[in-house]
Structure formats: C-alpha cells, structure tokens
Design a protein around this motif. Structure first.
Motif, short mmCIF file in Angstrom:
data_model
loop_
_atom_site.label_atom_id
_atom_site.label_comp_id
_atom_site.label_asym_id
_atom_site.label_seq_id
_atom_site.Cartn_x
_atom_site.Cartn_y
_atom_site.Cartn_z
N LEU A 1 0.80 -1.22 0.00
CA LEU A 1 0.00 0.00 0.00
C LEU A 1 0.83 1.28 0.00
CD1 LEU A 1 -2.84 -0.93 2.54
CD2 LEU A 1 -2.99 -0.86 0.04
N THR A 2 2.11 1.17 0.30
CA THR A 2 2.95 2.37 0.38
C THR A 2 4.17 2.23 -0.53
OG1 THR A 2 4.07 1.44 2.32
CG2 THR A 2 2.21 2.93 2.74
N PRO A 3 3.95 2.23 -1.84
CA PRO A 3 5.09 2.07 -2.75
C PRO A 3 6.08 3.22 -2.70
CG PRO A 3 3.09 2.65 -3.96
CD PRO A 3 2.67 2.35 -2.55
N TRP A 4 5.62 4.41 -2.30
CA TRP A 4 6.53 5.56 -2.26
C TRP A 4 7.59 5.40 -1.17
CZ3 TRP A 4 1.37 5.59 -1.11
CH2 TRP A 4 1.01 5.76 0.23
N THR A 5 7.30 4.64 -0.13
CA THR A 5 8.31 4.41 0.90
C THR A 5 9.43 3.51 0.37
OG1 THR A 5 7.06 2.56 1.80
CG2 THR A 5 6.63 4.72 2.74
N ARG A 6 9.08 2.59 -0.53
CA ARG A 6 10.11 1.71 -1.10
C ARG A 6 11.04 2.52 -2.00
NH1 ARG A 6 5.49 -1.44 -2.25
NH2 ARG A 6 5.81 -1.32 -4.50
N VAL A 7 10.49 3.48 -2.73
CA VAL A 7 11.32 4.33 -3.57
C VAL A 7 12.29 5.14 -2.74
CG1 VAL A 7 11.31 6.22 -5.22
CG2 VAL A 7 9.58 4.42 -5.38
N ALA A 8 11.77 5.67 -1.61
CA ALA A 8 12.63 6.46 -0.73
C ALA A 8 13.73 5.60 -0.15
CB ALA A 8 11.79 7.07 0.40
#
Length: 237
Positions: free
Chosen positions: A230-237
């Motif tokens: 649900l939080t793909p943006w945290t993986r990018v960070a």
C-alpha cells in the motif's frame, strides 16, 4: 493425578506412549493423535476471535478518528475513554461483562474490541496530524477540495502510522484472546487451561502456546506485506 511407580497419568488421554506417561515436553505422537480434534479447531476459533475483534475495532476506531480529527475538542474525551478501557485488566473486564452478556463469545469480543480502540485510535490520529502543513498547502494550491485532500494526501501519508497501530493491535489481540478461554471454551487458551487443570500436561501447553506465538508472528508478517504493497513511495525512498 499419578500412580505410584508408574509416572503421571494424563486424564482424558489414557496411558498413551512413554512420552505421555512421563509427561514429556513435546510428545509428537500426542500431537499427531490430537491435532484434528483438539489443536486445529482451537486454532481456527482463535483466528476467528482475533479477526472479528480487530475488524470491528478498526471500523470503530476509524469512525472515532474521523470525528476526533475533524473536531479537535472531541479528541481528548475519546482518547481518555479509550485509555480507560485499556487500563482495565482483561479478567476484570470479562467479569464486568458477564452479568450482561453471559459466558459467551459476545463477552469475549466486546473485551477484545475495547483493547484495540486505544492503539488504533491513537495511531490514526497521530498519522493524520503528522502530515506536513506545506504538503496540505500544496494540495490546496493544486485545487483539491477538502475531501480530496483528505482522501488523496492525508490518508496515504498517515498509512504507515495506521498500519503500525494495526500490527500492534492484531498481535496484542491474538495474545489476549488466549485468556478468553476463562469465559468461553474458544481458542487456543482452552487446551492450555485444560492441560493446566490436568496435572499440567506439558505437550498440550507447549503446543498451544507455540501456535499462539506462530499465529501472532504470521499475522504481523501479513500486515507488513500489506503495508509494503500500500505504500510504494516508501520503497522508492
């Protein structure tokens, strides 16, 4: 119960194997013989108890969090009420509920749901209020309405905090549900209490206890996976 010179006898299980008669710590033959009629039904019941409690608690906490987040004056009373429920020992809460709901699963679920509220509510409120003001200002500058900002900006950014609360609430509910066997013969607490009342049969206690631990760890792993999805943006960070 024991017979002189013959070692402890495990009631309801007969003499059994040498491991059972000597009350060994982990009698695999007992596990094989009683998995389908003792441990598996208790495991399924335990999952149902925890799942229902967490689901209802999440819905209630979400509704309360929306109210507390929208109306700041209502937040402290809701938080204090949730704090009060959480401070009541589980056995005491069961006893308080029994005169009204009896020795039923309803009594167990009410108690379990009440323990989830504080954890879920506090994390939801903290997550929603941790969104940086400049992000909210940017959303308004892009022409998003208040509802759109809440749905597309505030809730997604609050997800890590919300999921953290859900993980804690789930693991604690799986644990507390073991005590529910005092009220209703449901879940993995039942074989533990039966074994304690029957000359402390070690294998049954250990097996049920390990299943509780394994269930809690597996539930936490699933929620971590859900958060990761649900939080793909945290993986990018």
């Amino acid at each position: 119960m024991s017979i002189l010179g013959a070692g402890p006898v495990i009631p309801n299980f007969g003499q059994g194997s040498t491991c059972e008669r000597s009350n060994g710590w982990f009698c695999t033959d007992w596990l094989q013989a009683h998995w389908s009629d003792t441990l598996q039904p208790a495991l399924v019941q335990h999952i149902e108890l925890a799942l229902i409690a967490v689901a209802i608690g999440f819905v209630l906490a979400s509704a309360l969090a929306l109210i507390g987040f929208r109306f700041h004056l209502i937040d402290p009373p809701i938080g204090l009420f949730a704090d009060f429920l959480y401070t009541i020992p589980s056995l005491a809460l069961f006893q308080l509920l029994v005169p009204f709901t009896g020795l039923t699963v309803t009594t167990v679920e009410i108690a379990l749901v009440s323990y989830t509220l504080l954890i879920l509510y506090r994390n939801m409120i903290s997550g929603l209020r941790s969104v940086p003001p400049d992000v909210l200002e940017s959303a308004r500058g892009m022409g998003l309405t208040r509802a759109q900002t809440f749905r597309k900006v505030e809730v997604p950014l609050a997800l890590p905090s919300i999921m953290a609360g859900l993980r804690i609430a789930t693991v604690s509910t799986v644990s507390i549900a073991t005590v529910a066997a005092f009220v209703s013969p449901e879940g993995l607490g039942r074989p533990i209490f039966i074994a304690l009342n029957q000359d402390i049969f070690k294998t049954e206690i250990l097996a049920a206890g390990l299943l509780v631990i394994g269930l809690a760890l597996f539930a936490d792993f699933l929620l971590v996976l859900v958060q990761w999805l649900l939080t793909p943006w945290t993986r990018v960070a």
